[in-house]
Write an enzyme that holds these catalytic residues in place. Sequence first.
Site, short mmCIF file in Angstrom:
data_model
loop_
_atom_site.label_atom_id
_atom_site.label_comp_id
_atom_site.label_asym_id
_atom_site.label_seq_id
_atom_site.Cartn_x
_atom_site.Cartn_y
_atom_site.Cartn_z
CG HIS A 55 -2.07 -1.04 0.97
ND1 HIS A 55 -3.41 -0.73 0.94
CD2 HIS A 55 -2.01 -2.39 0.75
CE1 HIS A 55 -4.13 -1.82 0.73
NE2 HIS A 55 -3.30 -2.85 0.62
N GLY A 74 5.61 6.35 -4.48
CA GLY A 74 5.91 4.92 -4.40
C GLY A 74 6.36 4.51 -3.00
CG ASP A 76 6.74 8.02 -0.75
OD1 ASP A 76 5.95 7.24 -0.17
OD2 ASP A 76 6.35 9.05 -1.35
CB SER A 78 3.70 8.87 1.53
OG SER A 78 3.11 7.82 0.79
CB THR A 187 -0.01 -17.90 0.32
OG1 THR A 187 0.01 -19.19 0.93
CG2 THR A 187 1.35 -17.27 0.50
CG ASP A 204 -3.88 -20.12 2.16
OD1 ASP A 204 -3.81 -19.85 3.38
OD2 ASP A 204 -2.86 -20.31 1.45
CB THR A 206 -1.75 -23.02 5.06
OG1 THR A 206 -1.74 -22.60 3.67
CG2 THR A 206 -2.16 -24.48 5.14
#
Length: 347
Positions: A55, A74, A76, A78, A187, A204, A206
Amino acid sequence: AAPSDTRVLCPDGRNFASNAACCALFPLRDDLQKNLFDGGRCNEEAHESLRLTFHDAIAISPALEAQGKFGGGGADGSIAIFSHIETNFHPNIGLDDIVEKQRPFLQRHNVGVADFIQFAGALGASNCPGAPQLAAFVGRKDATRPAPDGLVPEPFHTPDQIFDRLADASNGEFDPILTVWLLTAHTVAAADDVDPTVPGSPFDSTPGVFDSQFFVETQLRGTLFPGDGPNKGEVLSPLRGEMRLQSDFAIARDSRTACEWQSFVNNQTKVHDMFQFVFHDLSILGQNIDDLVDCTEVIPVPKPVIGRTHFPAGMSARDIEQACQETPFPTLPTDAGPKTAVPPVRD
Ligand code: HEB
Ligand code: CA
């Protein structure tokens, strides 16, 4: 040559590093393992720390920049630096929790925010058996302004929306195939906020193991909702207690990605290697790799995967919704016992 020929002794007098810039990560690692990850477990905080890397990193848009708008930085930091803004963005729901749990560690160690987020995610994942040793770099530039809203994919987005967004963020690198590789992260994942009546519902059976069960179980026919569904972004799941995201369902069945999705089933080498590759590139979006120091050596090498790929108890190939037209679904054993119900991830 012996390691001492090329490595420096860190100021702590205990650890050797290939570059002095990595030294601050050793005490941070030990503190996080003990006090955030419950002694090195693949726990809820490990899952959330891995989600946070995505995120933060994905919020960058050359397409917005081309329109003369700020497109985000990106990876960074933020999302933590401007958490009062970014954790209120709808797709970031729930992340305020892990940002605030991480903050005291950030404050007592000498590491940049952007580097910290990616390091914590890589370290958390290393506690999940079967995971790759994920890249850890230092030297990223921290954000001076928040990312704009609208750049993080939502579970109710269509494959087209998701593929376009990931391609934009990565200048075309994250195509539909690499998007599947990135989704391997689900996963070791659970949802708290898609259906708040059943927090901790895993994707899932597991969620503590970085295995290929996610790719098996997303291909099973959906029959139920774990809570009071359908909620926005949720579709029918095959197992009691398990949550299925609409986006995972759709990408598993999309003609562009169904065979790639299936190719991960019972292929732990692929699970391991492809996620290692894409995480490396995700974790440096918006940064210049030439300015970074590689400190991956500080991340422990994860334990091997536990268990073998299987159909959950009570299920078989008959429950598979075959989506890949070219290759039949791999033959798998069925787990013994009564029909599997998946317990929530609670700590
Ligand atoms: Fe994810 C989780 C979506 C991608 C990692 N996800 C999640 C969720 C959701 C999502 C909705 C749930 C949340 C809650 O809590 O509720 N994703 C998504 C989408 C996408 C994604 C739509 C695009 C396609 N992821 C991703 C990636 C990664 C991830 C790429 C990597 C890094 N996730 C994740 C994790 C998790 C999630 C780890 C879990 C968390 C917990 O458990 O807490
Ligand atoms: Ca798993």
